[in-house]
Design a protein around this motif. Structure first.
Motif, short mmCIF file in Angstrom:
data_model
loop_
_atom_site.label_atom_id
_atom_site.label_comp_id
_atom_site.label_asym_id
_atom_site.label_seq_id
_atom_site.Cartn_x
_atom_site.Cartn_y
_atom_site.Cartn_z
N ASN A 118 -26.39 -1.28 15.34
CA ASN A 118 -25.42 -1.32 16.53
C ASN A 118 -23.82 -1.19 15.96
N LYS A 119 -23.48 0.27 16.20
CA LYS A 119 -22.17 0.70 15.59
C LYS A 119 -20.77 -0.36 16.28
N ASP A 120 -20.99 -0.74 17.42
CA ASP A 120 -19.88 -1.56 18.00
C ASP A 120 -19.76 -2.98 17.23
N VAL A 121 -21.07 -3.47 17.06
CA VAL A 121 -20.94 -4.88 16.17
C VAL A 121 -20.62 -4.58 14.67
N ILE A 122 -20.91 -3.49 13.91
CA ILE A 122 -20.54 -3.18 12.71
C ILE A 122 -19.09 -2.87 12.87
N ASN A 143 -33.65 -11.30 14.82
CA ASN A 143 -32.85 -10.93 15.92
C ASN A 143 -31.32 -10.25 15.63
N PRO A 144 -30.64 -11.06 14.99
CA PRO A 144 -29.19 -10.72 14.72
C PRO A 144 -29.30 -9.81 13.81
N LEU A 145 -30.11 -9.43 12.79
CA LEU A 145 -30.45 -8.43 11.95
C LEU A 145 -30.47 -7.08 12.55
N ILE A 146 -31.62 -7.29 13.62
CA ILE A 146 -31.92 -5.82 14.21
C ILE A 146 -30.66 -5.23 15.10
N TYR A 147 -30.09 -6.30 15.87
CA TYR A 147 -28.82 -5.88 16.66
C TYR A 147 -27.69 -5.18 15.99
N SER A 148 -27.69 -6.09 14.79
CA SER A 148 -26.08 -5.73 14.04
C SER A 148 -26.41 -4.39 13.12
N LEU A 149 -27.56 -4.22 12.46
CA LEU A 149 -27.71 -3.14 11.62
C LEU A 149 -27.98 -1.81 12.39
N LEU A 152 -28.73 -14.83 24.02
CA LEU A 152 -29.90 -14.76 23.11
C LEU A 152 -29.86 -15.25 21.97
N SER A 153 -28.50 -15.06 21.10
CA SER A 153 -28.56 -15.81 19.72
C SER A 153 -28.22 -17.26 19.77
N LEU A 154 -27.62 -17.82 20.96
CA LEU A 154 -27.66 -19.21 21.35
C LEU A 154 -28.91 -19.67 21.19
N ILE A 155 -29.85 -18.96 22.41
CA ILE A 155 -31.25 -19.58 22.31
C ILE A 155 -31.98 -19.71 21.17
N ALA A 167 -24.95 -17.41 14.54
CA ALA A 167 -23.51 -17.72 14.64
C ALA A 167 -22.38 -16.73 14.60
N VAL A 168 -22.50 -16.08 13.50
CA VAL A 168 -21.54 -14.88 13.06
C VAL A 168 -21.82 -13.76 14.36
N LEU A 169 -23.01 -13.57 14.81
CA LEU A 169 -23.00 -12.57 15.95
C LEU A 169 -22.18 -13.15 17.25
N ILE A 170 -22.44 -14.41 17.64
CA ILE A 170 -21.74 -15.28 18.83
C ILE A 170 -20.16 -15.09 18.52
N LEU A 171 -19.67 -15.34 17.28
CA LEU A 171 -18.25 -15.34 16.83
C LEU A 171 -17.74 -14.05 17.02
N LEU A 172 -18.28 -12.80 16.71
CA LEU A 172 -17.80 -11.51 16.73
C LEU A 172 -17.74 -11.23 18.21
N ILE A 173 -18.72 -11.34 19.30
CA ILE A 173 -18.73 -11.30 20.31
C ILE A 173 -17.53 -11.98 21.02
N TRP A 174 -17.42 -13.14 20.71
CA TRP A 174 -16.25 -14.09 21.14
C TRP A 174 -14.41 -13.47 20.81
N LEU A 175 -14.78 -13.08 19.51
CA LEU A 175 -13.55 -12.61 19.04
C LEU A 175 -12.85 -11.16 19.30
#
Length: 322
Positions: free
Chosen positions: A294-298, A286-292, A66-69, A43-51
């Motif tokens: 990924n410089k853009d997400v951080i 999945n969200p841990l792998i992509y966020s930890l 992917l996060s939604l699925i 949910a946090v990852l979806i929110l970050l991408i949206w905001l």
């Protein structure tokens, strides 16, 4: 009188996750913790991408899907499993069983297709960057996502409709924590050899072919990255691709073992372990792998935290003068 007193039940009994396990309560609480982490993380990852406007690009749009699925997939299994355990009722209605098969298969197949599209996105971005904006426009991305959902739904609907119409001649006990196609097939007395062959063909189409396309894409990507002149661009490309390959291995590994290994190696305990890894642990990882990695997400996460702190200070400052 005896005939009138007899009732025919259509409910199934889910025997649950490793019923002979001595510390099952601890295991269920750990699974609920994993569920909570998966829901919050995705949910946090979806929110970050949206905001964050910096994340409004095809790669992150596909990642949000992917996060939604993942949230939907883990929610089809864990709540029912926990409810059955704490209530002591292990039954699931025929409609509930069919719905669980339909949703879990739809989400699983859609994830296979979506991971393939994500590898195609990285292939175009790295190997053909000049045409990226044309080949991966927002409209094309939407069409890809819709295609993955529709493909998963149609395939799942066909399998669910066939399995649920089969007559049950054995005790309606499923040695699993969820309703699953292969477990239900063991309860019927009809000849299902032709259908089992169709399951193998479907598995080949929705698992092995996407996996082959993903591996082929990353071989081409690796060869392109090796010839890059910029060390920073090379490291960035490798970090992004490494995250995606980790997710691919976490998802496709158990899926291949569940549906493609010989029947003599299939046991209820092994199947439950593979399904738990695929449908419960992977959505949390999945969200841990992509966020930890990924410089853009951080960076997006830091900017949102900083902006919230700034707004809070401004609000407190205004409150002092009112």
């Amino acid at each position: 009188m005896e005939k009138n007193n007899k009732t025919v039940t259509t409910d199934f009994i889910l025997l649950g996750l490793w019923p002979e396990f001595s510390h099952l309560v601890i295991l269920i609480f750990l699974i609920l913790l994993v569920y909570l982490m998966a829901v919050i993380g995705n949910a946090v990852l979806i929110l970050l991408i949206w905001l964050d406007s910096r994340l409004h690009c095809p790669m992150y749009f596909l990642l949000s899907q992917l996060s939604l699925i993942d949230v939907a997939l883990i929610s089809t299994t864990v709540p029912k499993m926990a409810t059955n355990f704490f209530s002591g009722k292990r039954t699931i209605s025929q409609i509930g069983c069919g719905s669980q098969i339909l949703f879990s298969l739809t989400l699983g197949i859609s994830e296979c297709l979506l991971l393939t599209l994500m590898s195609y996105d990285r292939y175009i971005a790295i190997c053909n960057p000049l045409r990226y904006s044309v080949m991966m426009s927002h409209t094309i991305c939407k069409q890809m996502v819709i295609g993955s959902w529709v493909g998963g739904a149609i395939t799942s609907l066909v399998h669910t409709a066939y399995v649920m119409h089969l007559p049950i001649c054995h005790p309606r006990e499923i040695p699993h924590f969820l309703c699953e196609v292969m477990a239900l097939l063991k309860l019927t007395c009809e000849d299902i050899s032709a259908y089992v062959n169709s399951v193998v063909v479907s598995s080949f189409l929705v698992v092995l072919i996407p996996l082959s396309l993903i591996l082929a894409s990353y071989i081409r990507i690796f060869l392109a990255v090796v010839h890059m002149n910029s060390p920073e661009g090379k490291n960035r490309a490798l970090a992004t691709c490494f995250s995606h390959l980790c997710v691919v291995s976490l998802y496709f590994g158990p899926a291949v073992l569940v549906y493609m290994r010989p029947g003599s190696f299939k046991t209820p305990k092994t199947n439950q372990s593979l399904f738990m890894f695929n449908a419960i642990l992977t959505p949390m990882l999945n969200p841990l792998i992509y966020s930890l990695r990924n410089k853009d997400v951080i960076a997006a996460m830091k900017s949102i935290v900083i902006s919230r702190c700034f707004l809070k200070k401004v609000k407190n400052h205004r409150a002092c003068y009112t």
